[in-house]
Design a protein around this motif. Structure first.
Motif, PDB file in Angstrom:
ATOM      1  N   THR A 179      46.536  29.817  50.461  1.00 21.07           N
ATOM      2  CA  THR A 179      45.124  29.577  50.135  1.00 21.07           C
ATOM      3  C   THR A 179      44.508  30.847  49.563  1.00 21.07           C
ATOM      4  O   THR A 179      43.782  30.809  48.558  1.00 21.07           O
ATOM      5  N   LEU A 180      44.831  31.992  50.191  1.00 21.55           N
ATOM      6  CA  LEU A 180      44.263  33.262  49.705  1.00 21.55           C
ATOM      7  C   LEU A 180      44.728  33.549  48.286  1.00 21.55           C
ATOM      8  O   LEU A 180      43.925  33.866  47.398  1.00 21.55           O
ATOM      9  N   LEU A 181      46.054  33.422  48.073  1.00 25.14           N
ATOM     10  CA  LEU A 181      46.595  33.736  46.749  1.00 25.14           C
ATOM     11  C   LEU A 181      46.010  32.797  45.684  1.00 25.14           C
ATOM     12  O   LEU A 181      45.548  33.252  44.626  1.00 25.14           O
TER      13      LEU A 181
ATOM     14  N   PHE B 163      43.761  33.630  42.453  1.00 27.52           N
ATOM     15  CA  PHE B 163      44.114  33.220  41.088  1.00 27.52           C
ATOM     16  C   PHE B 163      42.946  32.488  40.425  1.00 27.52           C
ATOM     17  O   PHE B 163      42.657  32.692  39.252  1.00 27.52           O
ATOM     18  N   ARG B 164      42.299  31.632  41.189  1.00 27.14           N
ATOM     19  CA  ARG B 164      41.160  30.893  40.611  1.00 27.14           C
ATOM     20  C   ARG B 164      40.056  31.857  40.176  1.00 27.14           C
ATOM     21  O   ARG B 164      39.427  31.694  39.137  1.00 27.14           O
ATOM     22  N   ALA B 165      39.855  32.892  41.015  1.00 22.54           N
ATOM     23  CA  ALA B 165      38.820  33.868  40.677  1.00 22.54           C
ATOM     24  C   ALA B 165      39.216  34.632  39.411  1.00 22.54           C
ATOM     25  O   ALA B 165      38.384  34.897  38.531  1.00 22.54           O
ATOM     26  N   LEU B 166      40.528  34.971  39.314  1.00 21.94           N
ATOM     27  CA  LEU B 166      41.001  35.720  38.139  1.00 21.94           C
ATOM     28  C   LEU B 166      40.924  34.883  36.860  1.00 21.94           C
ATOM     29  O   LEU B 166      40.801  35.424  35.762  1.00 21.94           O
ATOM     30  N   ASP B 167      41.018  33.595  37.035  1.00 27.72           N
ATOM     31  CA  ASP B 167      40.965  32.660  35.911  1.00 27.72           C
ATOM     32  C   ASP B 167      39.796  32.959  34.974  1.00 27.72           C
ATOM     33  O   ASP B 167      39.926  32.938  33.748  1.00 27.72           O
ATOM     34  N   GLY B 168      38.657  33.228  35.591  1.00 24.94           N
ATOM     35  CA  GLY B 168      37.459  33.475  34.794  1.00 24.94           C
ATOM     36  C   GLY B 168      37.459  34.855  34.161  1.00 24.94           C
ATOM     37  O   GLY B 168      36.714  35.116  33.209  1.00 24.94           O
ATOM     38  N   ILE B 169      38.288  35.755  34.689  1.00 21.58           N
ATOM     39  CA  ILE B 169      38.283  37.137  34.198  1.00 21.58           C
ATOM     40  C   ILE B 169      39.265  37.321  33.040  1.00 21.58           C
ATOM     41  O   ILE B 169      38.970  37.938  32.033  1.00 21.58           O
TER      42      ILE B 169
ATOM     43  N   TRP C  84      48.122  39.245  29.237  1.00 25.76           N
ATOM     44  CA  TRP C  84      49.444  39.162  29.861  1.00 25.76           C
ATOM     45  C   TRP C  84      49.294  38.825  31.346  1.00 25.76           C
ATOM     46  O   TRP C  84      50.128  38.176  31.951  1.00 25.76           O
ATOM     47  N   GLY C  85      48.166  39.281  31.920  1.00 23.50           N
ATOM     48  CA  GLY C  85      47.913  38.997  33.347  1.00 23.50           C
ATOM     49  C   GLY C  85      47.868  37.500  33.613  1.00 23.50           C
ATOM     50  O   GLY C  85      48.404  37.006  34.599  1.00 23.50           O
ATOM     51  N   ARG C  86      47.252  36.765  32.687  1.00 19.69           N
ATOM     52  CA  ARG C  86      47.189  35.305  32.865  1.00 19.69           C
ATOM     53  C   ARG C  86      48.600  34.711  32.832  1.00 19.69           C
ATOM     54  O   ARG C  86      48.946  33.835  33.614  1.00 19.69           O
ATOM     55  N   GLY C  87      49.419  35.264  31.915  1.00 16.13           N
ATOM     56  CA  GLY C  87      50.806  34.784  31.813  1.00 16.13           C
ATOM     57  C   GLY C  87      51.540  34.979  33.134  1.00 16.13           C
ATOM     58  O   GLY C  87      52.204  34.073  33.635  1.00 16.13           O
ATOM     59  N   VAL C  88      51.383  36.192  33.705  1.00 15.94           N
ATOM     60  CA  VAL C  88      52.062  36.483  34.983  1.00 15.94           C
ATOM     61  C   VAL C  88      51.575  35.502  36.050  1.00 15.94           C
ATOM     62  O   VAL C  88      52.351  34.931  36.825  1.00 15.94           O
ATOM     63  N   MET C  89      50.256  35.303  36.062  1.00 18.89           N
ATOM     64  CA  MET C  89      49.663  34.426  37.075  1.00 18.89           C
ATOM     65  C   MET C  89      50.209  32.995  36.941  1.00 18.89           C
ATOM     66  O   MET C  89      50.669  32.392  37.918  1.00 18.89           O
ATOM     67  N   LEU C  90      50.196  32.487  35.719  1.00 20.03           N
ATOM     68  CA  LEU C  90      50.644  31.101  35.534  1.00 20.03           C
ATOM     69  C   LEU C  90      52.130  30.948  35.860  1.00 20.03           C
ATOM     70  O   LEU C  90      52.559  29.954  36.440  1.00 20.03           O
ATOM     71  N   ASN C  91      52.914  32.008  35.496  1.00 20.01           N
ATOM     72  CA  ASN C  91      54.342  31.943  35.822  1.00 20.01           C
ATOM     73  C   ASN C  91      54.561  31.952  37.326  1.00 20.01           C
ATOM     74  O   ASN C  91      55.431  31.257  37.840  1.00 20.01           O
ATOM     75  N   THR C  92      53.749  32.762  38.025  1.00 16.68           N
ATOM     76  CA  THR C  92      53.884  32.803  39.493  1.00 16.68           C
ATOM     77  C   THR C  92      53.598  31.421  40.074  1.00 16.68           C
ATOM     78  O   THR C  92      54.317  30.941  40.957  1.00 16.68           O
TER      79      THR C  92
ATOM     80  N   PRO D  52      50.125  25.990  43.923  1.00 13.07           N
ATOM     81  CA  PRO D  52      49.609  25.201  42.788  1.00 13.07           C
ATOM     82  C   PRO D  52      48.603  24.142  43.213  1.00 13.07           C
ATOM     83  O   PRO D  52      47.647  23.861  42.487  1.00 13.07           O
ATOM     84  N   THR D  53      48.800  23.557  44.402  1.00 16.57           N
ATOM     85  CA  THR D  53      47.882  22.502  44.854  1.00 16.57           C
ATOM     86  C   THR D  53      46.463  23.036  44.946  1.00 16.57           C
ATOM     87  O   THR D  53      45.519  22.420  44.447  1.00 16.57           O
ATOM     88  N   ILE D  54      46.320  24.184  45.592  1.00 11.51           N
ATOM     89  CA  ILE D  54      44.971  24.719  45.783  1.00 11.51           C
ATOM     90  C   ILE D  54      44.422  25.262  44.455  1.00 11.51           C
ATOM     91  O   ILE D  54      43.255  25.082  44.136  1.00 11.51           O
ATOM     92  N   TYR D  55      45.302  25.861  43.672  1.00 12.90           N
ATOM     93  CA  TYR D  55      44.860  26.401  42.388  1.00 12.90           C
ATOM     94  C   TYR D  55      44.315  25.290  41.487  1.00 12.90           C
ATOM     95  O   TYR D  55      43.309  25.446  40.813  1.00 12.90           O
ATOM     96  N   GLU D  56      45.013  24.143  41.530  1.00  8.34           N
ATOM     97  CA  GLU D  56      44.621  23.057  40.610  1.00  8.34           C
ATOM     98  C   GLU D  56      43.514  22.161  41.152  1.00  8.34           C
ATOM     99  O   GLU D  56      42.991  21.323  40.427  1.00  8.34           O
ATOM    100  N   SER D  57      43.180  22.300  42.435  1.00  8.24           N
ATOM    101  CA  SER D  57      42.173  21.379  42.982  1.00  8.24           C
ATOM    102  C   SER D  57      40.814  21.684  42.349  1.00  8.24           C
ATOM    103  O   SER D  57      40.400  22.828  42.232  1.00  8.24           O
ATOM    104  N   GLY D  58      40.146  20.628  41.940  1.00 10.90           N
ATOM    105  CA  GLY D  58      38.870  20.810  41.241  1.00 10.90           C
ATOM    106  C   GLY D  58      37.743  21.190  42.186  1.00 10.90           C
ATOM    107  O   GLY D  58      36.963  20.334  42.594  1.00 10.90           O
ATOM    108  N   VAL D  59      37.680  22.475  42.540  1.00  8.00           N
ATOM    109  CA  VAL D  59      36.723  22.937  43.545  1.00  8.00           C
ATOM    110  C   VAL D  59      35.282  22.569  43.176  1.00  8.00           C
ATOM    111  O   VAL D  59      34.476  22.226  44.037  1.00  8.00           O
ATOM    112  N   GLU D  60      34.993  22.602  41.855  1.00  9.45           N
ATOM    113  CA  GLU D  60      33.616  22.326  41.422  1.00  9.45           C
ATOM    114  C   GLU D  60      33.177  20.939  41.887  1.00  9.45           C
ATOM    115  O   GLU D  60      32.067  20.744  42.369  1.00  9.45           O
TER     116      GLU D  60
END
Ligand code: ASP
Length: 443
Positions: A18-20, A24-30, A36-44, A235-243
């Motif tokens: 959940t933390l990770l 990632f969701r927070a970094l999404d906006g940054i 390249w950071g986004r690439g690393v994140m998505l690959n992770t 991925p489940t938490i990352y993809e959940s539509g928090v909004e």
């Protein structure tokens, strides 16, 4: 150093994931699109999803041999099917009654909280949010709902037809619908007990051996559960539509409170007064199965662990657990029936359909029946929800279900835990009524 108990390991994995994922969701906006950071994140996230997928597949891999060997050796070890009819009736009776309780809880809460209304009128803000979410849904999600929309009530009744499978291998090829396999295994076991001893013994010994092997494999897979759960959750938490969670807060609240009432009030009362079993001890015994159900959102994938917990922690015999649990994973879904009821009435409220008593009664009956036919796999109940909405003539049902699908996972995880807990309660209560010495008797 003392090893951390398995359920703590899983809880920590859930927390870290959940933390990770939130990070990632927070970094999404940054991150910019080509960072390249986004690439690393998505690959992770992809790697995590891959590892989680392997974990679920490993659990599913053992379902068929485990169910077959458990049922056959369970019946054979008793030398026959004596009392099996009684066991069957008790199991079906228990499943139907508790699912009915669950639906009533859902009905009560959705009518009291009225998550789809605002000041007695359809909540237009929620309607707009659902429309927006549906418009942005992936093609895969839309396709899934379109396919679901083609299902007819008869498709659910087909489940009973599948009870006598025309092809055993084919029946064994669908983990979500184990009824055919259960029927074949019972038949096989009964016939086996009628063989002369010298022919039956080697066969029975081998099948018992297969069962023991499957239990050992289950333990190996579950030893990797913290890694698997972590992989599944990121991925489940990352993809959940928090909004959407915020706008749908009242709806989520209704589902969660209703599931909680059933899990922590209704079923413990059933355990205490019908089974004469200490509910707390039962929760403790089932915690690994509950966590697995929560993490995988699949009753079928959880089945090996449910069987392990019920036999080793609760002390229910193989005869009873090998029959009640596989059947329960297929047909007994308290959480799902409750959810169907809440979701259908919520969508009706948002769309301005006024469901009177008769219409609500029809929803209750259909939710009860379709929950039997829903497979024990993630998001399976959305098909039933769409069917009930369409047959009730609710407008824009497809759109609403596409929107709900994209935020379904967390609710799915919760209702699956309730489904699995319901199966386990049946196993202990029935075992107790058959005179078995369950670990947590309260009298
Ligand atoms: N995921 C649920 C289960 O496996 C079924 C559902 O409600 O979608 O029990």
């Amino acid at each position: 150093m003392k090893k951390l108990a398995a359920h703590w390991q899983i809880l920590i994995a859930l927390l870290l994931a959940t933390l990770l994922a939130s990070g990632f969701r927070a970094l999404d906006g940054i991150f910019a699109e080509d960072d390249w950071g986004r690439g690393v994140m998505l690959n992770t996230i992809t790697v995590c999803g891959f590892v989680g997928g392997l974990f679920i597949q490993a659990l599913k891999m053992i379902i068929v041999p485990l169910v077959m060997s458990a049922i056959i050796s369970g019946i054979a070890s008793l030398g026959g099917v004596e009392g099996f009819g009684r066991l069957g009736l008790k199991t079906v009776g228990f499943y139907m009654t508790t699912t009915f309780f669950a639906v009533l809880v859902g009905l009560l809460l959705v009518n009291t909280i009225q998550p789809g209304l605002s000041g007695g009128e359809p909540d237009l803000e929620i309607r707009a949010a659902l429309e927006q979410q549906a418009a942005g849904a992936s093609d895969e999600e839309k396709e899934k709902v379109a396919v679901a929309g083609e299902k007819k009530a008869g498709d659910f009744a087909d489940l009973f037809k599948k009870m006598i499978p025309p092809n055993v291998v084919q029946a064994a090829s669908n983990n979500g619908q184990l009824l055919g396999l259960i029927f074949f295994s019972i038949l096989f076991a009964v016939a086996m007990t009628q063989l002369p001893v010298d022919r039956m013994s080697p066969l029975s010994g081998s099948i018992q051996g297969i069962y023991d092997v499957m239990i050992r494999v289950t333990q190996w897979i579950m030893a990797l559960a913290p890694i698997g759960v972590f992989g599944l959750m990121v991925p489940t938490i990352y993809e959940s539509g928090v909004e959407l969670f915020v706008v749908l807060g009242k709806y989520f609240g209704t589902v969660v409170v209703a599931l909680g009432l059933h899990l922590f009030v209704v079923m413990p009362l059933v355990l205490k007064y019908i089974g004469k079993i200490d509910p707390l001890a039962h929760f403790r015994g089932m915690r690994m199965a509950l966590l697995t159900a929560f993490s995988t959102a699949s009753s079928s994938a959880t089945l090996p662990e449910t069987m392990h917990c019920i036999q080793n922690n609760a002390g229910v015999s193989k005869r009873i657990s090998s029959f009640t649990l596989p059947l329960g994973a297929t047909v007994n879904m308290d959480g799902t029936a409750l959810y169907e009821c809440v979701a259908v009435l919520f969508v009706a409220q948002v769309m301005g359909e006024n469901f009177g008593l008769a219409a609500q009664f029809a929803v209750v009956v259909t939710a009860l029946l379709t929950s039997i036919g829903v497979a024990g796999v993630p998001s399976a109940s959305l098909v039933a929800i769409l069917l009930i909405l369409n047959s009730s003539g609710v407008k824009n049902a497809d759109m609403a279900v596409v929107a709900l699908l994209s935020v379904d996972r967390l609710l799915d995880m919760s209702r699956t835990a309730v489904n699995v807990f319901g199966d386990s309660c049946a196993a202990v209560c029935i075992a107790r009524s058959e005179g078995e010495a369950i670990y947590a008797t309260s009298d």
